[in-house]
Design a protein around this motif. Structure first.
Motif, mmCIF file in Angstrom:
data_model
loop_
_atom_site.group_PDB
_atom_site.id
_atom_site.type_symbol
_atom_site.label_atom_id
_atom_site.label_comp_id
_atom_site.label_asym_id
_atom_site.label_seq_id
_atom_site.Cartn_x
_atom_site.Cartn_y
_atom_site.Cartn_z
ATOM 1 N N UNK A 31 41.628 26.628 54.848
ATOM 2 C CA UNK A 31 41.574 27.555 53.718
ATOM 3 C C UNK A 31 42.512 27.098 52.599
ATOM 4 N N UNK A 32 43.732 26.695 52.962
ATOM 5 C CA UNK A 32 44.699 26.250 51.960
ATOM 6 C C UNK A 32 44.181 25.006 51.227
ATOM 7 N N UNK A 33 43.568 24.094 51.973
ATOM 8 C CA UNK A 33 43.001 22.893 51.353
ATOM 9 C C UNK A 33 41.936 23.230 50.335
ATOM 10 N N UNK A 34 41.120 24.221 50.635
ATOM 11 C CA UNK A 34 40.086 24.629 49.679
ATOM 12 C C UNK A 34 40.688 25.323 48.469
ATOM 13 N N UNK A 35 41.783 26.070 48.694
ATOM 14 C CA UNK A 35 42.448 26.715 47.568
ATOM 15 C C UNK A 35 42.932 25.678 46.558
#
Length: 284
Positions: free
Chosen positions: A79-83
Motif C-alpha cells: 500500500x505504501x509503495x502505491x501511495x
C-alpha cells in the motif's frame, strides 16, 4: 464480524468472484494476499482510488483478525509503495488507512511500517509522527520518540514523551529538561511552547528557568527586544548550565525581533577574511 462477511461486502462493491473469500476461509492467507494485490492493481489501473482503499482496509482487518502479522506488514508495504506513485490521489485516505493498519501492529513492526510510510509521505501527517513516536516510546527508544513528538507539535504528545524522559532521568535536571523543550518549541511555535509551559506550571513546577521561559514568551508577545536582552543578562548564571543556549536565543531574537545577538565583525576584519579566502594578503 466474520471474515467471510467482510469479504462479501468488498466483493459486492467491486463485482468480483468469490475466490478471495474462499482463500480466506481456507486459511490460505498468502494466496489471499496475492489475490487482493491483483484486485488492487486493477483498481489503480482504472484510477478507482476509493474502491482500492475499501478493498485494502477490508483486507487489513481480515489479516489482523487472523493474526497474520508478517503478511499484514507485507500488504501494508504494498500500500505504501502505491501511495508513493499516486500521492495526490491518496493524501486524504493515506493517514487514516495507516492508522487503521497500525492498530494491529506490535511496537517493533509498527516502527518498520511507519518509518516506511513517513519516507513515502509527500505532505506532513502529524498523526503518523505520534504513532511512530508511541512505538519508539514503548520500546524505550526515548531520543527518536521525543524528536517525533516535538515535530508533531501536539502538546499532549510532547508532554507524554517529556514526562517519560523526566521519570527515567536525573531528577536534578528536571527544570533543565522542561526548559530545553519549551525553548525548542519557542523557536518553532511560541503558542505551542506557551501551552506546554502552562501545563507544567499548573502541576506546580515553579522552577526559576520556567519563570524565565514565561518572561521570554511575554517579550515575544509585546515585541520588547530591550527587555529580552535584559532577561538574558539577568538569568545568565542559570543559562550557563548549557553552553548551547546562546545560539538558540540568537535564533529566537532573529525570528521574533529581527535582531541578532551575535556581534557584527568590523568591515575591515570582514574584508581581510574575504581576501584570505583567495590567499591574498591585505595591507592596511
Amino acid at each position: 464480524v466474520h471474515g467471510g462477511f467482510l469479504y462479501q461486502k468488498m466483493e459486492k462493491q467491486i463485482g468480483e468472484g468469490a475466490r478471495g473469500q474462499e482463500l480466506y476461509e481456507e486459511k490460505k492467507y498468502y494466496e489471499y494476499i496475492q489475490y487482493v494485490k491483483s484486485l488492487c492493481k486493477r483498481k489503480l489501473a482504472a484510477k478507482l482510488f476509493d474502491q482500492y482503499n475499501e478493498i485494502f482496509v477490508v483486507c487489513v482487518k481480515q489479516i489482523a483478525k487472523a493474526e497474520q502479522y508478517e503478511l499484514l506488514l507485507d500488504i501494508a508495504q504494498f500500500y505504501i509503495g502505491n501511495y508513493s506513485k499516486y500521492p495526490r490521489d491518496f493524501d486524504k485516505s493515506f493517514e487514516r488507512t495507516m492508522v487503521e493498519i497500525n492498530k494491529a501492529m506490535d511496537p517493533e513492526k509498527s516502527i518498520i511500517l511507519l518509518t516506511k510510510a513517513m519516507q513515502a509521505m509527500k505532505n506532513p501527517m502529524p498523526k503518523l509522527n505520534i504513532l511512530l513516536a508511541d512505538a519508539y516510546l514503548a520500546k524505550k527508544h526515548l531520543v527518536p520518540a521525543f524528536r517525533l513528538y516535538l515535530s508533531s507539535l501536539s502538546v499532549p504528545s510532547i508532554k507524554k514523551g517529556l514526562d517519560e524522559i523526566i521519570r527515567l532521568g536525573n531528577k536534578s535536571e528536571t527544570d533543565l529538561l522542561i526548559f530545553r523543550t519549551v525553548k525548542e518549541l519557542i523557536i518553532t511555535d511560541a503558542k505551542v511552547a506557551s501551552e506546554l509551559l502552562s501545563l507544567y506550571e499548573k502541576e506546580g513546577k515553579n522552577y526559576p528557568l520556567l519563570h524565565f521561559a514565561g518572561f521570554i514568551l511575554e517579550t515575544i508577545q509585546t515585541k520588547d527586544y530591550a527587555l529580552y536582552k535584559h532577561l538574558l543578562e539577568s538569568y545568565k548564571p542559570s543559562l550557563d548550565r548549557d553552553p548551547n543556549f546562546s545560539d538558540d536565543f540568537n535564533s529566537i531574537a532573529e525570528k521574533y525581533f529581527k535582531q541578532s545577538l551575535k556581534p557584527v565583525a568590523p568591515l575591515n576584519s570582514l574584508f581581510k577574511s574575504v581576501m584570505g579566502l583567495f590567499g591574498q594578503p591585505h595591507n592596511t
